[in-house]
Design a protein around this motif. Sequence first.
Motif, mmCIF file in Angstrom:
data_model
loop_
_atom_site.group_PDB
_atom_site.id
_atom_site.type_symbol
_atom_site.label_atom_id
_atom_site.label_comp_id
_atom_site.label_asym_id
_atom_site.label_seq_id
_atom_site.Cartn_x
_atom_site.Cartn_y
_atom_site.Cartn_z
ATOM 1 N N GLN A 76 -53.155 -26.425 18.990
ATOM 2 C CA GLN A 76 -51.833 -27.053 19.138
ATOM 3 C C GLN A 76 -51.283 -27.556 17.805
ATOM 4 O O GLN A 76 -52.056 -27.832 16.879
ATOM 5 C CB GLN A 76 -51.937 -28.229 20.113
ATOM 6 N N ILE A 77 -49.986 -27.675 17.726
ATOM 7 C CA ILE A 77 -49.327 -28.313 16.575
ATOM 8 C C ILE A 77 -48.244 -29.256 17.085
ATOM 9 O O ILE A 77 -47.840 -29.178 18.240
ATOM 10 C CB ILE A 77 -48.674 -27.279 15.614
ATOM 11 N N ARG A 78 -47.821 -30.133 16.203
ATOM 12 C CA ARG A 78 -46.764 -31.069 16.616
ATOM 13 C C ARG A 78 -45.386 -30.444 16.482
ATOM 14 O O ARG A 78 -45.175 -29.527 15.690
ATOM 15 C CB ARG A 78 -46.841 -32.357 15.787
ATOM 16 N N ASN A 79 -44.456 -30.992 17.233
ATOM 17 C CA ASN A 79 -43.081 -30.508 17.261
ATOM 18 C C ASN A 79 -42.292 -31.071 16.085
ATOM 19 O O ASN A 79 -41.813 -32.201 16.125
ATOM 20 C CB ASN A 79 -42.434 -30.935 18.582
ATOM 21 N N GLY A 80 -42.182 -30.272 15.026
ATOM 22 C CA GLY A 80 -41.348 -30.691 13.898
ATOM 23 C C GLY A 80 -39.887 -30.316 14.108
ATOM 24 O O GLY A 80 -38.975 -31.017 13.661
ATOM 25 N N ASN A 81 -39.654 -29.219 14.793
ATOM 26 C CA ASN A 81 -38.279 -28.707 14.896
ATOM 27 C C ASN A 81 -37.362 -29.594 15.730
ATOM 28 O O ASN A 81 -36.177 -29.728 15.410
ATOM 29 C CB ASN A 81 -38.278 -27.303 15.517
ATOM 30 N N GLY A 82 -37.927 -30.169 16.811
ATOM 31 C CA GLY A 82 -37.076 -30.988 17.682
ATOM 32 C C GLY A 82 -36.372 -32.087 16.891
ATOM 33 O O GLY A 82 -35.131 -32.122 16.827
ATOM 34 N N SER B 102 -35.355 -23.559 19.697
ATOM 35 C CA SER B 102 -36.211 -23.051 18.619
ATOM 36 C C SER B 102 -37.423 -22.370 19.231
ATOM 37 O O SER B 102 -37.997 -22.859 20.196
ATOM 38 C CB SER B 102 -36.627 -24.176 17.668
ATOM 39 N N GLY B 103 -37.766 -21.232 18.657
ATOM 40 C CA GLY B 103 -38.957 -20.493 19.083
ATOM 41 C C GLY B 103 -38.689 -19.565 20.243
ATOM 42 O O GLY B 103 -37.642 -19.628 20.907
ATOM 43 N N GLY B 104 -39.643 -18.661 20.434
ATOM 44 C CA GLY B 104 -39.594 -17.791 21.607
ATOM 45 C C GLY B 104 -38.554 -16.700 21.580
ATOM 46 O O GLY B 104 -38.246 -16.117 22.620
ATOM 47 N N VAL B 105 -38.000 -16.391 20.384
ATOM 48 C CA VAL B 105 -36.964 -15.358 20.343
ATOM 49 C C VAL B 105 -37.400 -14.086 19.645
ATOM 50 O O VAL B 105 -36.628 -13.144 19.533
ATOM 51 C CB VAL B 105 -35.658 -15.818 19.635
ATOM 52 N N SER B 106 -38.665 -14.036 19.133
ATOM 53 C CA SER B 106 -39.017 -12.799 18.420
ATOM 54 C C SER B 106 -39.744 -11.829 19.355
ATOM 55 O O SER B 106 -39.480 -11.804 20.548
ATOM 56 C CB SER B 106 -39.809 -13.095 17.143
ATOM 57 N N ALA B 107 -40.672 -11.086 18.817
ATOM 58 C CA ALA B 107 -41.206 -9.944 19.575
ATOM 59 C C ALA B 107 -42.561 -10.223 20.216
ATOM 60 O O ALA B 107 -43.237 -9.304 20.687
ATOM 61 C CB ALA B 107 -41.296 -8.737 18.651
ATOM 62 N N PRO C 218 -35.381 -18.883 15.336
ATOM 63 C CA PRO C 218 -36.813 -18.592 15.229
ATOM 64 C C PRO C 218 -37.599 -19.882 15.050
ATOM 65 O O PRO C 218 -37.110 -20.853 14.472
ATOM 66 C CB PRO C 218 -36.909 -17.715 13.982
ATOM 67 N N GLY C 219 -38.844 -19.896 15.556
ATOM 68 C CA GLY C 219 -39.617 -21.136 15.607
ATOM 69 C C GLY C 219 -40.107 -21.678 14.284
ATOM 70 O O GLY C 219 -40.315 -22.889 14.146
ATOM 71 N N ASN C 220 -40.298 -20.801 13.315
ATOM 72 C CA ASN C 220 -40.787 -21.335 12.050
ATOM 73 C C ASN C 220 -39.780 -22.332 11.502
ATOM 74 O O ASN C 220 -38.564 -22.061 11.474
ATOM 75 C CB ASN C 220 -41.040 -20.205 11.047
ATOM 76 N N PRO C 221 -40.255 -23.498 11.081
ATOM 77 C CA PRO C 221 -39.328 -24.598 10.769
ATOM 78 C C PRO C 221 -38.242 -24.259 9.751
ATOM 79 O O PRO C 221 -37.085 -24.619 9.952
ATOM 80 C CB PRO C 221 -40.257 -25.699 10.241
ATOM 81 N N ASP D 27 -46.044 -23.047 24.012
ATOM 82 C CA ASP D 27 -47.219 -23.655 24.657
ATOM 83 C C ASP D 27 -48.076 -24.439 23.670
ATOM 84 O O ASP D 27 -48.871 -25.293 24.076
ATOM 85 C CB ASP D 27 -48.075 -22.549 25.299
ATOM 86 N N GLU D 28 -47.932 -24.124 22.384
ATOM 87 C CA GLU D 28 -48.770 -24.785 21.378
ATOM 88 C C GLU D 28 -48.205 -26.119 20.913
ATOM 89 O O GLU D 28 -48.826 -26.832 20.143
ATOM 90 C CB GLU D 28 -48.978 -23.852 20.172
ATOM 91 N N ILE D 29 -46.994 -26.455 21.394
ATOM 92 C CA ILE D 29 -46.268 -27.605 20.827
ATOM 93 C C ILE D 29 -46.585 -28.897 21.592
ATOM 94 O O ILE D 29 -46.485 -28.943 22.822
ATOM 95 C CB ILE D 29 -44.750 -27.352 20.899
ATOM 96 N N VAL D 30 -46.941 -29.958 20.861
ATOM 97 C CA VAL D 30 -47.001 -31.300 21.454
ATOM 98 C C VAL D 30 -46.067 -32.199 20.648
ATOM 99 O O VAL D 30 -45.699 -31.870 19.520
ATOM 100 C CB VAL D 30 -48.438 -31.887 21.455
HETATM 101 P P1 AMP Z 1 -42.021 -18.457 17.610
HETATM 102 O O1 AMP Z 1 -40.638 -18.216 17.071
HETATM 103 O O2 AMP Z 1 -42.027 -19.142 18.926
HETATM 104 O O3 AMP Z 1 -42.793 -17.185 17.589
HETATM 105 O O4 AMP Z 1 -42.717 -19.444 16.588
HETATM 106 C C1 AMP Z 1 -42.915 -19.045 15.259
HETATM 107 C C2 AMP Z 1 -43.796 -20.030 14.549
HETATM 108 O O5 AMP Z 1 -43.165 -21.283 14.492
HETATM 109 C C3 AMP Z 1 -45.136 -20.269 15.234
HETATM 110 O O6 AMP Z 1 -46.115 -20.393 14.234
HETATM 111 C C4 AMP Z 1 -44.924 -21.574 15.951
HETATM 112 O O7 AMP Z 1 -46.121 -22.271 16.135
HETATM 113 C C5 AMP Z 1 -43.985 -22.298 15.026
HETATM 114 N N1 AMP Z 1 -43.185 -23.230 15.781
HETATM 115 C C6 AMP Z 1 -42.473 -22.931 16.894
HETATM 116 N N2 AMP Z 1 -41.854 -24.013 17.375
HETATM 117 C C7 AMP Z 1 -42.144 -25.017 16.532
HETATM 118 C C8 AMP Z 1 -41.792 -26.392 16.503
HETATM 119 N N3 AMP Z 1 -40.999 -26.928 17.437
HETATM 120 N N4 AMP Z 1 -42.263 -27.159 15.489
HETATM 121 C C9 AMP Z 1 -43.052 -26.607 14.563
HETATM 122 N N5 AMP Z 1 -43.409 -25.324 14.536
HETATM 123 C C10 AMP Z 1 -42.998 -24.519 15.512
#
Ligand code: AMP
Length: 412
Positions: free
Chosen positions: A200-206, A249-254, A304-307, A187-190
């Motif tokens: 919010q933060i920008r989407n670096g992972n995509g 990317s993201g949304g797989v932890s606890a 995991p979401g961290n880049p 939800d924080e990603i733009v």
């Molecule tokens: P999550 O795995 O969803 O819990 O995300 C872990 C961390 O990675 C959080 O600090 C997120 O804000 C960051 N994060 C998740 N997706 C991205 C993304 N696409 N680009 C940059 N940082 C992200």
Amino acid sequence: VAELLSVAEARTIVLEHTQPLPAESTPLTPAVLGQVLAEDITSDLDMPPYDKAMMDGYALRSADVAGGQARLEVIEEVMAGMVPARVVEPGQATRIMTGAPIPHGADAVVQIEHTHLHSARSLGIDTRPVRSGHNVLARGQEMKRGDTVLSAGARLRPQEFGILATVGRTTAKVYPAPRVAILSTGDEIVEADQTPGPGQIRNGNGPMLMAQTQRAAAQPRYLGNARDTRDSLRTLIASGLEDHVLVLSGGVSAGKLDLVPSVLEELGVKAHFHKVAMKPGKPILFGTLTTGNRQPATLVFGLPGNPVSSYVCFELFVRPALRRLRGVIDVGPRFVEAALAEDYSYRSDRPTYHPAWLETADLGRRARPVPWFGSPDLRGLARANAFVVLQPSQEPYRAGQICSVMCVEESD
Ligand code: AMP
Ligand code: MG
């Protein structure tokens, strides 16, 4: 508590579920550069197809110039692409160009530089003794009709394109490039063209994962960013499951809204592991979706979401799987041993893939960990070309100590 899977065990599980994609008959355009051949290739002709001049000069009988000196009669001139009309008899020579067929009777070519004309038809030769076969490429010397000139598993480099064309192939059975759906979540990603609002933060992972996919010679397809709701995830994940591989990317932890594992389960994806003993990247999920009529199974990687976690997990697990899908035998990643360039102070309970600069010096390989504060720190990665594996058992880390280093190939 069950022991966490090691990285090696986890990669074994991924590869057990990964087979080369069905090979397809493919036009041999430059677009398939780097892809892998799925059939043996045999030659349909002898190469060269005729005894062939390798120099511009005179075709003659070596017996006539056994001593190096001779005076011969010039009887004909043969350019590349022509066929000689006359037999070279003793005392005769035919002017010949590189690539032209050797006339009957002749068995050697003397370079033009070692000859002089007394008149239009009278040739003087002054060279070292000439042996039979001199400057002649014998018919079939490179390949014979029926020879296997390339084997299944060969990577299509430029020289393979040349060989395939030589034996008359314009298509061949080639493993296709896997299609890879990329989906970021949060939800924080733009996206990069937006100005982030509060929280919010920008989407670096995509973009990063798209580029890693491209570098791995696969075809990325960007699905966008899913919100942390079941509905948003369900729609986009369902679309991604149509491809050979889905990378999230993201949304797989606890966290409370880390809904990816349960939505995957709902959509029929079978999880094979969800945690690996490594840093960064511990909560990586790997699963497969097998749908009745569709082969092969879709591979699903929840990174995991961290880049830096996403990056490392892609290199450790996704890239080897992509290589296997592409028919590559040696799927990597490539690990080498290197001496630590300096003392390094670091503590963790898990093997850590630490960004590093690997250099190959006269005295061997050296790896220098680059400044890095952990999984969110992409800038540390920008200063690195490899990852040094810091094993807790090897601590303290001293200069000269031999460590395992994961190389990151710039192309596949
Ligand atoms: P999550 O795995 O969803 O819990 O995300 C872990 C961390 O990675 C959080 O600090 C997120 O804000 C960051 N994060 C998740 N997706 C991205 C993304 N696409 N680009 C940059 N940082 C992200
Ligand atoms: Mg998240």
